[in-house]
Scaffold this motif. Structure first.
Motif, PDB file in Angstrom:
ATOM      1  N   ALA A   7       1.429  -0.976  -0.237  1.00  0.00           N
ATOM      2  CA  ALA A   7      -0.285  -0.187  -0.059  1.00  0.00           C
ATOM      3  C   ALA A   7       0.819   1.522   0.002  1.00  0.00           C
ATOM      4  N   ILE A   8       1.879   1.395   0.641  1.00  0.00           N
ATOM      5  CA  ILE A   8       3.240   2.198   1.000  1.00  0.00           C
ATOM      6  C   ILE A   8       3.828   2.596  -0.863  1.00  0.00           C
ATOM      7  N   LEU A   9       3.933   0.964  -1.080  1.00  0.00           N
ATOM      8  CA  LEU A   9       4.189   1.318  -2.546  1.00  0.00           C
ATOM      9  C   LEU A   9       3.720   1.897  -3.901  1.00  0.00           C
ATOM     10  N   THR A  10       2.221   1.560  -3.774  1.00  0.00           N
ATOM     11  CA  THR A  10       1.408   2.348  -4.544  1.00  0.00           C
ATOM     12  C   THR A  10       0.847   3.478  -4.391  1.00  0.00           C
ATOM     13  N   VAL A  11       0.619   4.687  -2.991  1.00  0.00           N
ATOM     14  CA  VAL A  11       0.440   5.438  -2.642  1.00  0.00           C
ATOM     15  C   VAL A  11       1.646   6.356  -3.216  1.00  0.00           C
ATOM     16  N   LEU A  12       3.430   6.120  -2.699  1.00  0.00           N
ATOM     17  CA  LEU A  12       4.423   6.441  -3.414  1.00  0.00           C
ATOM     18  C   LEU A  12       4.599   6.689  -4.958  1.00  0.00           C
ATOM     19  N   GLN A  13       4.087   5.616  -5.909  1.00  0.00           N
ATOM     20  CA  GLN A  13       4.325   5.917  -6.929  1.00  0.00           C
ATOM     21  C   GLN A  13       3.265   6.899  -7.826  1.00  0.00           C
ATOM     22  N   LYS A  14       2.368   7.131  -6.853  1.00  0.00           N
ATOM     23  CA  LYS A  14       1.512   7.537  -7.326  1.00  0.00           C
ATOM     24  C   LYS A  14       1.723   9.113  -6.912  1.00  0.00           C
ATOM     25  N   ASP A  15       2.471   9.444  -6.066  1.00  0.00           N
ATOM     26  CA  ASP A  15       2.742  10.860  -5.407  1.00  0.00           C
ATOM     27  C   ASP A  15       4.171  10.628  -4.359  1.00  0.00           C
ATOM     28  N   GLY A  16       4.975  10.489  -4.990  1.00  0.00           N
ATOM     29  CA  GLY A  16       5.977  10.762  -4.193  1.00  0.00           C
ATOM     30  C   GLY A  16       6.260  11.887  -3.656  1.00  0.00           C
ATOM     31  N   LYS A  17       5.316  13.038  -3.431  1.00  0.00           N
ATOM     32  CA  LYS A  17       5.810  13.915  -2.400  1.00  0.00           C
ATOM     33  C   LYS A  17       5.143  13.898  -1.365  1.00  0.00           C
ATOM     34  N   ILE A  18       4.041  13.061  -1.105  1.00  0.00           N
ATOM     35  CA  ILE A  18       3.368  13.374   0.340  1.00  0.00           C
ATOM     36  C   ILE A  18       4.259  12.951   1.340  1.00  0.00           C
ATOM     37  N   SER A  19       3.323  13.533   2.193  1.00  0.00           N
ATOM     38  CA  SER A  19       4.135  14.126   3.845  1.00  0.00           C
ATOM     39  C   SER A  19       3.784  12.854   4.386  1.00  0.00           C
ATOM     40  N   ASN A  20       4.494  12.414   5.281  1.00  0.00           N
ATOM     41  CA  ASN A  20       4.820  11.332   5.670  1.00  0.00           C
ATOM     42  C   ASN A  20       3.513  10.960   6.855  1.00  0.00           C
ATOM     43  N   ALA A  21       3.503  11.814   6.956  1.00  0.00           N
ATOM     44  CA  ALA A  21       1.259  12.153   7.730  1.00  0.00           C
ATOM     45  C   ALA A  21       0.547  11.658   6.807  1.00  0.00           C
ATOM     46  N   ASP A  22       0.537  12.194   5.656  1.00  0.00           N
ATOM     47  CA  ASP A  22      -0.519  12.039   4.583  1.00  0.00           C
ATOM     48  C   ASP A  22      -0.506  10.203   4.140  1.00  0.00           C
ATOM     49  N   LEU A  23       0.759  10.089   4.180  1.00  0.00           N
ATOM     50  CA  LEU A  23       1.050   8.523   3.494  1.00  0.00           C
ATOM     51  C   LEU A  23       0.708   7.554   5.172  1.00  0.00           C
ATOM     52  N   ALA A  24       1.393   7.883   5.872  1.00  0.00           N
ATOM     53  CA  ALA A  24       0.705   7.041   6.910  1.00  0.00           C
ATOM     54  C   ALA A  24      -0.883   7.433   7.264  1.00  0.00           C
ATOM     55  N   GLU A  25      -1.523   7.521   7.256  1.00  0.00           N
ATOM     56  CA  GLU A  25      -3.572   8.458   7.125  1.00  0.00           C
ATOM     57  C   GLU A  25      -3.951   7.660   5.643  1.00  0.00           C
ATOM     58  N   ARG A  26      -3.198   7.121   4.953  1.00  0.00           N
ATOM     59  CA  ARG A  26      -3.232   6.297   3.971  1.00  0.00           C
ATOM     60  C   ARG A  26      -3.642   5.356   4.422  1.00  0.00           C
ATOM     61  N   VAL A  27      -2.015   4.819   4.545  1.00  0.00           N
ATOM     62  CA  VAL A  27      -2.209   3.408   4.749  1.00  0.00           C
ATOM     63  C   VAL A  27      -2.996   2.391   5.632  1.00  0.00           C
ATOM     64  N   GLY A  28      -3.095   3.370   6.926  1.00  0.00           N
ATOM     65  CA  GLY A  28      -3.836   3.162   7.941  1.00  0.00           C
ATOM     66  C   GLY A  28      -2.859   2.818   9.217  1.00  0.00           C
ATOM     67  N   LEU A  29      -1.631   3.652   9.597  1.00  0.00           N
ATOM     68  CA  LEU A  29      -0.543   3.529  10.118  1.00  0.00           C
ATOM     69  C   LEU A  29      -0.276   4.310  11.272  1.00  0.00           C
ATOM     70  N   SER A  30       0.635   4.982  12.023  1.00  0.00           N
ATOM     71  CA  SER A  30       0.848   6.227  13.245  1.00  0.00           C
ATOM     72  C   SER A  30       2.077   6.689  12.135  1.00  0.00           C
ATOM     73  N   PRO A  31       2.744   8.264  11.928  1.00  0.00           N
ATOM     74  CA  PRO A  31       3.718   8.338  11.326  1.00  0.00           C
ATOM     75  C   PRO A  31       5.010   7.805  11.881  1.00  0.00           C
ATOM     76  N   SER A  32       5.452   7.378  12.727  1.00  0.00           N
ATOM     77  CA  SER A  32       6.636   7.029  13.135  1.00  0.00           C
ATOM     78  C   SER A  32       6.622   5.455  12.134  1.00  0.00           C
ATOM     79  N   PRO A  33       5.900   4.571  12.546  1.00  0.00           N
ATOM     80  CA  PRO A  33       5.833   3.401  11.925  1.00  0.00           C
ATOM     81  C   PRO A  33       5.604   2.940  10.660  1.00  0.00           C
TER      82      PRO A  33
END
Length: 147
Positions: A7-33
């Motif tokens: 899921a992380i890879l799918t999101v990053l392939q579409k938006d490599g500039k996404i913030s870690n906080a937004d990425l974490a939210e999109r994949v269902g994790l907290s920011p640190s993990p």
């Protein structure tokens, strides 16, 4: 690699500039993990880098041509000589060694048709070992990238 990594890879392939906080939210994790997973994917070479997708017309590369190249001979020396030469040409943005009717498929980006004609005649066709080049002018690109 598990489903969260995918899921992380799918999101990053579409938006490599996404913030870690937004990425974490999109994949269902907290920011640190999430950040730990991204760094692990980078460190292990799963993520090989990030790049900007540039509008080719703005940088005088408005004409995209797919060129099928057939070599005259397939000795190791001929293949190596061609490959060393082709990667030096900035107009060639992708080079694929393939099976089938051609030995290589190239994506060439230049300003216009006269620029491609000059590139073909003066550079591409004169590379080591080239027997034939078949050119296909791209009329429209429907999809770019791997996402």
């Amino acid at each position: 690699m598990d489903e969260v990594d995918r899921a992380i890879l799918t999101v990053l392939q579409k938006d490599g500039k996404i913030s870690n906080a937004d990425l974490a939210e999109r994949v269902g994790l907290s920011p640190s993990p999430c950040l730990r997973r991204v760094r692990r994917l980078e460190d292990t070479g799963v993520i090989r880098g990030y790049q900007a997708i540039v509008d080719p017309t703005v940088v005088d590369r408005g004409l995209r041509v797919i060129a099928g190249v057939r070599l005259a001979r397939h000795s190791r020396a001929d293949v190596v000589a061609f490959e060393r030469a082709i990667v030096q040409l900035p107009e060639v943005v992708f080079t694929h060694h393939v099976t089938g009717n051609f030995d290589y498929l190239l994506q060439v980006e230049v300003a216009d048709l006269p620029a491609y004609e000059a590139f073909h005649a003066n550079r591409l066709a004169s590379l080591p070992g080239v027997a034939t080049v078949n050119s296909y002018v791209t009329m429209k690109t429907l999809r770019t990238g791997s996402a």
